[in-house]
Design an enzyme around this catalytic site. Structure first.
Site, PDB file in Angstrom:
ATOM      1  N   LYS A 174      11.426   7.973  -2.304  1.00 36.10           N
ATOM      2  CA  LYS A 174      10.333   8.509  -3.135  1.00 36.10           C
ATOM      3  C   LYS A 174      10.646   9.946  -3.599  1.00 36.10           C
ATOM      4  O   LYS A 174      10.016  10.454  -4.521  1.00 36.10           O
ATOM      5  CB  LYS A 174       9.029   8.451  -2.326  1.00 36.10           C
ATOM      6  CG  LYS A 174       7.767   8.430  -3.153  1.00 36.10           C
ATOM      7  CD  LYS A 174       6.554   7.985  -2.314  1.00 36.10           C
ATOM      8  CE  LYS A 174       5.899   9.136  -1.639  1.00 36.10           C
ATOM      9  NZ  LYS A 174       4.832   8.860  -0.718  1.00 36.10           N
TER      10      LYS A 174
ATOM     11  N   ASP B 174       8.814   2.453   7.693  1.00 37.98           N
ATOM     12  CA  ASP B 174       8.047   1.222   7.913  1.00 37.98           C
ATOM     13  C   ASP B 174       8.897   0.218   8.685  1.00 37.98           C
ATOM     14  O   ASP B 174       8.454  -0.393   9.649  1.00 37.98           O
ATOM     15  CB  ASP B 174       7.652   0.588   6.587  1.00 37.98           C
ATOM     16  CG  ASP B 174       6.563   1.377   5.911  1.00 37.98           C
ATOM     17  OD1 ASP B 174       6.911   2.277   5.127  1.00 37.98           O
ATOM     18  OD2 ASP B 174       5.394   1.122   6.204  1.00 37.98           O
TER      19      ASP B 174
ATOM     20  N   LYS C 213       4.012  12.102   6.454  1.00 37.76           N
ATOM     21  CA  LYS C 213       5.275  12.696   6.921  1.00 37.76           C
ATOM     22  C   LYS C 213       5.661  13.938   6.119  1.00 37.76           C
ATOM     23  O   LYS C 213       6.024  14.953   6.682  1.00 37.76           O
ATOM     24  CB  LYS C 213       6.440  11.698   6.768  1.00 37.76           C
ATOM     25  CG  LYS C 213       6.344  10.465   7.603  1.00 37.76           C
ATOM     26  CD  LYS C 213       7.516   9.549   7.348  1.00 37.76           C
ATOM     27  CE  LYS C 213       7.553   8.951   5.957  1.00 37.76           C
ATOM     28  NZ  LYS C 213       6.398   8.105   5.616  1.00 37.76           N
TER      29      LYS C 213
ATOM     30  N   LYS D 294       5.267   5.428   9.064  1.00 37.26           N
ATOM     31  CA  LYS D 294       4.903   4.492   7.998  1.00 37.26           C
ATOM     32  C   LYS D 294       4.727   5.220   6.657  1.00 37.26           C
ATOM     33  O   LYS D 294       4.321   6.389   6.642  1.00 37.26           O
ATOM     34  CB  LYS D 294       3.575   3.867   8.432  1.00 37.26           C
ATOM     35  CG  LYS D 294       2.908   2.945   7.501  1.00 37.26           C
ATOM     36  CD  LYS D 294       1.570   2.541   8.142  1.00 37.26           C
ATOM     37  CE  LYS D 294       0.709   1.788   7.165  1.00 37.26           C
ATOM     38  NZ  LYS D 294       0.318   2.530   5.986  1.00 37.26           N
TER      39      LYS D 294
HETATM   40  P1  ADP Z   1       4.370  10.230   3.464  1.00 38.33           P
HETATM   41  O1  ADP Z   1       5.365  11.321   3.271  1.00 38.33           O
HETATM   42  O2  ADP Z   1       4.314   9.758   4.875  1.00 38.33           O
HETATM   43  O3  ADP Z   1       4.554   9.086   2.515  1.00 38.33           O
HETATM   44  P2  ADP Z   1       2.482  12.163   2.398  1.00 38.33           P
HETATM   45  O4  ADP Z   1       2.793  13.373   3.198  1.00 38.33           O
HETATM   46  O5  ADP Z   1       3.013  12.112   1.009  1.00 38.33           O
HETATM   47  O6  ADP Z   1       2.925  10.838   3.190  1.00 38.33           O
HETATM   48  O7  ADP Z   1       0.903  12.002   2.437  1.00 38.33           O
HETATM   49  C1  ADP Z   1       0.237  10.963   1.766  1.00 38.33           C
HETATM   50  C2  ADP Z   1      -1.096  11.475   1.267  1.00 38.33           C
HETATM   51  O8  ADP Z   1      -1.944  11.805   2.360  1.00 38.33           O
HETATM   52  C3  ADP Z   1      -0.964  12.758   0.443  1.00 38.33           C
HETATM   53  O9  ADP Z   1      -1.801  12.643  -0.661  1.00 38.33           O
HETATM   54  C4  ADP Z   1      -1.443  13.857   1.373  1.00 38.33           C
HETATM   55  O10 ADP Z   1      -2.054  14.887   0.692  1.00 38.33           O
HETATM   56  C5  ADP Z   1      -2.456  13.112   2.238  1.00 38.33           C
HETATM   57  N1  ADP Z   1      -2.578  13.711   3.599  1.00 38.33           N
HETATM   58  C6  ADP Z   1      -1.602  13.838   4.528  1.00 38.33           C
HETATM   59  N2  ADP Z   1      -2.083  14.377   5.667  1.00 38.33           N
HETATM   60  C7  ADP Z   1      -3.413  14.584   5.464  1.00 38.33           C
HETATM   61  C8  ADP Z   1      -4.497  15.112   6.255  1.00 38.33           C
HETATM   62  N3  ADP Z   1      -4.321  15.506   7.537  1.00 38.33           N
HETATM   63  N4  ADP Z   1      -5.723  15.176   5.686  1.00 38.33           N
HETATM   64  C9  ADP Z   1      -5.931  14.756   4.413  1.00 38.33           C
HETATM   65  N5  ADP Z   1      -4.979  14.261   3.611  1.00 38.33           N
HETATM   66  C10 ADP Z   1      -3.729  14.166   4.123  1.00 38.33           C
HETATM   67 MG    MG Z   2       7.040  11.367   2.008  1.00 39.59          MG
END
Ligand code: ADP
Ligand code: MG
Length: 267
Positions: A39, A126, A13, A8
């Protein structure tokens, strides 16, 4: 080995992908991380900036593949992890699958696609329509990131269904779930009881992980100066080691939407 990380939006990720790519590089592998989320911030923690996307580069060269060079699209990130951002189709038009197809085509033309021990596709999941499931056509293993909540597990179940579908024509396996940003795992546990699959790791919410992403750095880079972050790196090294052991994984049997509502409902 080709890996596809799904989950999601906002579930973690890209944060996991960057740290896992680096963990695999630390184990001596030549790694390319390929961001497939419109993104286009997948590789931010490895490079520290938003690199130009393949689609932007192709557009600027009028889709003349022969005028695109490796250095136009492949950027070296921290720890020698190579980074590519596929980019997205124009908002409201085009198809994410087309973008991934063009990216793979270009990497093949550049003789880069077969040059790596590991290519990690970081994919938004998603809704897994035909387009967004395109990376599964190339992957040996799918990994699904989820938290302990309904929405992410619902998306995970959809992704599992896509893996099952692709497995009919392609030797892909689901390596398992990675729990993220949760110290609880009761709903994850309920889900895997209904739809059996391995749980590779469950990472709690750590402020240091959140901050690392803002800083545009991996945990490994930050841990160079702060050894008390080493224990966080261990989570990613553990996932890397499990994958390098070439686990059997599963071809999942997703559960119905009705069942997932029932199983994960708190009432
Ligand atoms: P996605 O790639 O799935 O959209 P992101 O990797 O960009 O998600 O993460 C979304 C947000 O969550 C970021 O701000 C990241 O720093 C935070 N985040 C991800 N994993 C953790 C974790 N284990 N603890 C705290 N914050 C986290
Ligand atoms: Mg991402």
């Amino acid at each position: 080995m080709k890996l596809a990380v799904y989950g999601k939006g906002g579930i973690g990720k890209s944060t996991i992908s960057c740290n896992l790519s680096l963990a695999l590089a630390k184990r001596g592998k030549k790694v390319l991380q390929l961001g497939c989320d419109p993104k286009h911030d997948s590789t931010f923690s490895l490079t520290g900036f938003l690199i130009p996307t393949i689609i932007d580069t192709l557009q600027s060269k009028d889709y003349h593949y022969e005028n695109v060079w490796s250095e136009d699209v492949i950027y070296q990130g921290y720890g020698n992890v190579d980074c590519v951002e596929a980019g997205g189709p124009p908002a409201g038009a085009g198809c994410g699958g087309y973008v991934v197809g063009e990216t793979v085509k270009l990497l093949k033309e550049l003789n880069a696609f077969y040059e790596y021990d590991i290519i990690l596709f970081d994919v938004l999941g998603d809704v897994v329509c035909g387009g967004f499931s395109a990376p599964l056509n190339y992957a040996d293993y799918c990994l699904i990131v989820t938290d302990n909540g309904f929405d992410a597990l619902f998306a995970a179940n959809r992704i599992a269904a896509s893996v099952k579908e692709k497995a009919r024509t392609h030797p892909i396996r689901l390596a398992g779930l990675i729990g993220n940003r949760t110290s609880k795992r009761d709903l994850i546990q309920k889900y895997v009881e209904a739809c059996p699959m391995p749980v590779l790791e469950v990472l709690p919410h750590f402020e240091d992980i959140r901050i690392s992403r803002i800083k545009g750095k991996t945990l490994f880079e930050l841990a160079e100066n702060e050894s008390d972050l080493d224990y966080l790196c261990e989570y990613y090294l553990s996932i890397a080691d499990q994958l390098l052991a070439q686990p059997e994984g599963v071809i999942p049997n997703e559960i119905s939407d009705r069942d997932i509502f029932q199983i994960l409902s708190h009432f």
